[in-house]
Design a protein around this motif. Structure first.
Motif, mmCIF file in Angstrom:
data_model
loop_
_atom_site.group_PDB
_atom_site.id
_atom_site.type_symbol
_atom_site.label_atom_id
_atom_site.label_comp_id
_atom_site.label_asym_id
_atom_site.label_seq_id
_atom_site.Cartn_x
_atom_site.Cartn_y
_atom_site.Cartn_z
ATOM 1 N N LYS A 1 9.121 16.300 12.199
ATOM 2 C CA LYS A 1 8.327 15.541 12.036
ATOM 3 C C LYS A 1 7.492 15.966 10.732
ATOM 4 C CE LYS A 1 9.598 13.921 15.704
ATOM 5 N NZ LYS A 1 11.002 12.681 15.686
ATOM 6 N N ALA A 2 7.553 16.033 9.612
ATOM 7 C CA ALA A 2 7.182 16.275 8.141
ATOM 8 C C ALA A 2 7.105 14.858 7.397
ATOM 9 C CB ALA A 2 7.836 17.266 7.156
ATOM 10 N N PRO A 3 5.538 14.468 7.314
ATOM 11 C CA PRO A 3 4.918 13.163 6.695
ATOM 12 C C PRO A 3 5.391 13.059 5.339
ATOM 13 C CG PRO A 3 3.405 13.601 7.491
ATOM 14 C CD PRO A 3 4.156 15.035 7.809
ATOM 15 N N VAL A 4 5.452 11.937 4.187
ATOM 16 C CA VAL A 4 5.556 11.787 3.148
ATOM 17 C C VAL A 4 4.364 11.062 2.760
ATOM 18 C CG1 VAL A 4 7.657 12.409 2.439
ATOM 19 C CG2 VAL A 4 6.423 10.609 2.838
ATOM 20 N N TYR A 5 3.817 10.946 2.037
ATOM 21 C CA TYR A 5 2.669 10.041 1.213
ATOM 22 C C TYR A 5 3.252 9.114 -0.342
ATOM 23 C CZ TYR A 5 -1.631 7.884 -0.628
ATOM 24 O OH TYR A 5 -2.515 6.861 -1.007
ATOM 25 N N ALA A 6 3.487 7.924 0.709
ATOM 26 C CA ALA A 6 4.230 7.266 -0.809
ATOM 27 C C ALA A 6 4.291 5.725 -0.643
ATOM 28 C CB ALA A 6 5.464 7.715 -0.581
ATOM 29 N N PRO A 7 4.510 4.967 -1.223
ATOM 30 C CA PRO A 7 4.617 3.728 -0.744
ATOM 31 C C PRO A 7 5.511 3.485 0.241
ATOM 32 C CG PRO A 7 5.353 3.375 -3.172
ATOM 33 C CD PRO A 7 4.921 5.012 -2.787
ATOM 34 N N ILE A 8 4.789 2.140 0.940
ATOM 35 C CA ILE A 8 5.295 2.417 2.388
ATOM 36 C C ILE A 8 6.124 1.446 2.541
ATOM 37 C CG2 ILE A 8 3.160 2.368 3.658
ATOM 38 C CD1 ILE A 8 4.678 -1.442 2.831
ATOM 39 N N ASN A 9 7.436 0.940 3.842
ATOM 40 C CA ASN A 9 8.713 0.492 3.311
ATOM 41 C C ASN A 9 9.493 -0.762 4.471
ATOM 42 O OD1 ASN A 9 10.268 2.323 1.122
ATOM 43 N ND2 ASN A 9 10.835 3.850 3.327
ATOM 44 N N PRO B 1 0.692 -1.653 -0.104
ATOM 45 C CA PRO B 1 -0.512 -0.796 0.320
ATOM 46 C C PRO B 1 0.777 1.428 -0.008
ATOM 47 C CG PRO B 1 0.640 -0.650 2.087
ATOM 48 C CD PRO B 1 1.215 -1.912 1.270
ATOM 49 N N HIS B 2 0.359 2.419 -0.278
ATOM 50 C CA HIS B 2 0.608 3.624 -0.051
ATOM 51 C C HIS B 2 0.199 4.196 1.216
ATOM 52 C CE1 HIS B 2 1.245 3.820 -4.491
ATOM 53 N NE2 HIS B 2 2.198 5.239 -4.554
ATOM 54 N N GLY B 3 1.231 5.391 1.544
ATOM 55 C CA GLY B 3 0.707 5.347 3.299
ATOM 56 C C GLY B 3 0.923 6.467 3.556
ATOM 57 N N GLN B 4 1.072 6.611 4.831
ATOM 58 C CA GLN B 4 1.144 8.266 5.276
ATOM 59 C C GLN B 4 2.173 8.040 6.519
ATOM 60 O OE1 GLN B 4 0.184 12.200 7.717
ATOM 61 N NE2 GLN B 4 -1.049 12.009 6.059
ATOM 62 N N PHE B 5 3.793 8.281 6.602
ATOM 63 C CA PHE B 5 4.667 8.834 7.193
ATOM 64 C C PHE B 5 5.571 9.648 7.402
ATOM 65 C CE2 PHE B 5 5.285 5.662 3.699
ATOM 66 C CZ PHE B 5 7.201 5.733 3.026
ATOM 67 N N LEU B 6 6.517 9.178 8.352
ATOM 68 C CA LEU B 6 7.605 9.654 8.329
ATOM 69 C C LEU B 6 9.106 9.248 7.585
ATOM 70 C CD1 LEU B 6 7.059 10.615 12.101
ATOM 71 C CD2 LEU B 6 6.804 12.195 10.078
ATOM 72 N N PRO B 7 9.174 9.556 6.218
ATOM 73 C CA PRO B 7 11.022 9.441 5.788
ATOM 74 C C PRO B 7 11.640 9.083 6.878
ATOM 75 C CG PRO B 7 10.041 11.067 4.504
ATOM 76 C CD PRO B 7 9.051 11.176 5.939
ATOM 77 N N ASN B 8 12.152 9.915 7.928
ATOM 78 C CA ASN B 8 13.391 9.877 9.252
ATOM 79 C C ASN B 8 12.434 9.886 10.400
ATOM 80 O OD1 ASN B 8 15.416 10.371 10.299
ATOM 81 N ND2 ASN B 8 16.284 11.824 9.315
#
Length: 433
Positions: free
Chosen positions: A199-207, A186-193
């Protein structure tokens, strides 16, 4: 007790021995209608065909209800109640018994054998129930403790309520799928770092895609809204168990779970095994669960100390390049609360459960690393990788396939098993964002 023997050829080591008789929903290339069947050895007995050809002629109890075997789900059969489930299972066992009292029903009826006994390799198995609601619990205490240590430290690993009630959350019934259904990343909203101060999230394929080794229980008897189910009656409200893989997205979960718990991290897919093992079949394998050192309130006090099941659970991971390994061995005994206790607590407010509702156990882990039921635990939150052949994994990659296996017993002629539940990870969609 010696194993039940059959005139029908059942391969040694089959999960579907005569001691089992699990129920499911099947179709075939020649008959695409979905209907009820039981698994026996490497065959399925089509109960619609069996009933239509007087297979239940010696069982008066079920005769008024035989239409349930033509239904595309087990809901109608399950709603008849555990006493009916029990007599139907015992009757089928007696029909297949070596010295059957009913030889003309199937043993000496080659025409019905041809029509109703279907090789498993030729049937398609479907979702066994029409699921109205799905609640996932968190009653594998070793898993709860291990995760708590990662996020809160050993002193606060278990929340104060943990040993006083079965913790759970409402999950998504619409995305429960049968074994073999692919799971899309899935894609999701999460913190890349997550370690960054910003604390700026992204929306992308999850890792951080993970599996969770669980058991699931299906409700058979509904309760009226406003009327809790007494703990002494709770087990009779359960039809049977399946294996359950609660696919989880750890990067989304860590970002969203405060303050209201799991949401998008859990709602995109849950895989279950397709043959439902009845409560009666599991009865000989009852054992003590994890001992609760707290005084349990009366509405949760279950009679006896054997309340969970000795189910040997295994997780196999095959990578996208073909390497494979067993990555976990656990057991159904590693639960603090039983399914009847979960059901009693769920209905304690008067919540009305319905036939076909699904209750998940939460991840079932032992104490040793090789007994951990998810990659989050096994890799210590992503800090350590595990070996799969000449590859390493921290979390799942596209093309990886996860298979759970569950079985009770050691006698190869009398195993009571679930078969497998399998899911392969498909790449995320290209959403252009």
């Amino acid at each position: 007790m010696p194993p039940l023997r059959s005139w029908f050829s059942i391969p040694r080591g089959s999960h579907f021995s005569l001691a089992n008789i699990p129920f499911g929903i099947v179709s075939t290339a020649s008959n695409k209608s979905q209907r009820v069947a039981v698994a026996i050895g490497d065959h399925a007995l089509d109960l619609e065909a069996f009933a239509a050809n007087n297979g239940f002629s010696a069982l008066s109890t079920i005769q008024p209800h035989q239409a349930v075997f033509s239904e595309p789900s087990l809901n109608a059969f399950a709603a008849l109640g555990r006493p009916i489930h029990s007599v139907v299972r015992k009757y089928i066992q007696s029909v297949f018994a070596e010295n059957t009292d009913f030889p003309n029903v199937l043993k000496n009826n080659s025409a019905l054998q041809t029509q109703a006994l279907l090789p498993l390799k030729e049937v398609q198995c479907h979702l066994p129930f029409k699921i109205g609601d799905y609640t996932d619990f968190f009653v594998g205490m070793n898993h709860a403790y291990n995760c708590g240590v990662m996020f809160r430290g050993p002193a606060n690993a278990l929340n104060p309520n943990y040993k006083h009630l079965p913790v759970g959350y409402h999950s998504r019934a619409s995305s429960v799928v049968p074994s073999g259904t692919p799971i899309r990343r899935p894609h999701g909203q999460f913190l890349p770092n997550p370690s960054s101060e910003e604390k700026a999230p992204v929306y992308a394929p999850i890792n951080r895609l993970d599996y969770e080794l669980e058991l699931g229980a299906f409700v058979c008897m509904p309760n009226k809204m406003g009327e809790p189910v007494h703990i002494g009656e709770a087990e009779d409200n359960l039809f049977g168990l399946v294996m359950l893989n609660d696919w989880s997205v750890r990067d989304v979960q860590s970002w969203e779970y405060i303050p209201l718990g799991p949401f998008n991290a859990k709602n995109f897919g849950t895989s279950i095994s397709t043959w439902v093992v009845l409560m009666d079949a599991l009865e000989p394998f009852k054992v003590k669960g994890i001992e609760n050192d707290k005084e349990v309130l009366p509405y949760l006090k279950q009679k006896g100390d054997k309340t969970v099941y000795d189910i040997q659970l295994k997780v196999d991971l095959e990578t996208n390049s073909g390497n494979s390994s067993t990555v976990a061995n656990s057991n159904g005994r590693h639960l603090l609360w039983s399914f009847p206790q979960c059901l009693a607590h769920h209905t304690s407010t008067g919540c009305n459960l319905q036939t076909g509702d699904l209750l998940g156990s939460g991840t079932i882990s032992g104490t040793a690393p090789e007994e951990h039921g998810c990659l989050l635990e096994r890799t210590e939150g992503g800090k350590k990788s595990i070996k799969i052949g000449n590859e390493e994994r921290v979390f799942l990659k596209d093309g990886d396939e996860v298979t759970f296996t569950g079985v009770c017993g050691t006698d190869e002629e009398a195993l009571v098993g679930f078969g497998t539940v399998t899911g392969r990870i498909e790449p995320a969609l290209n959403l252009g964002c």
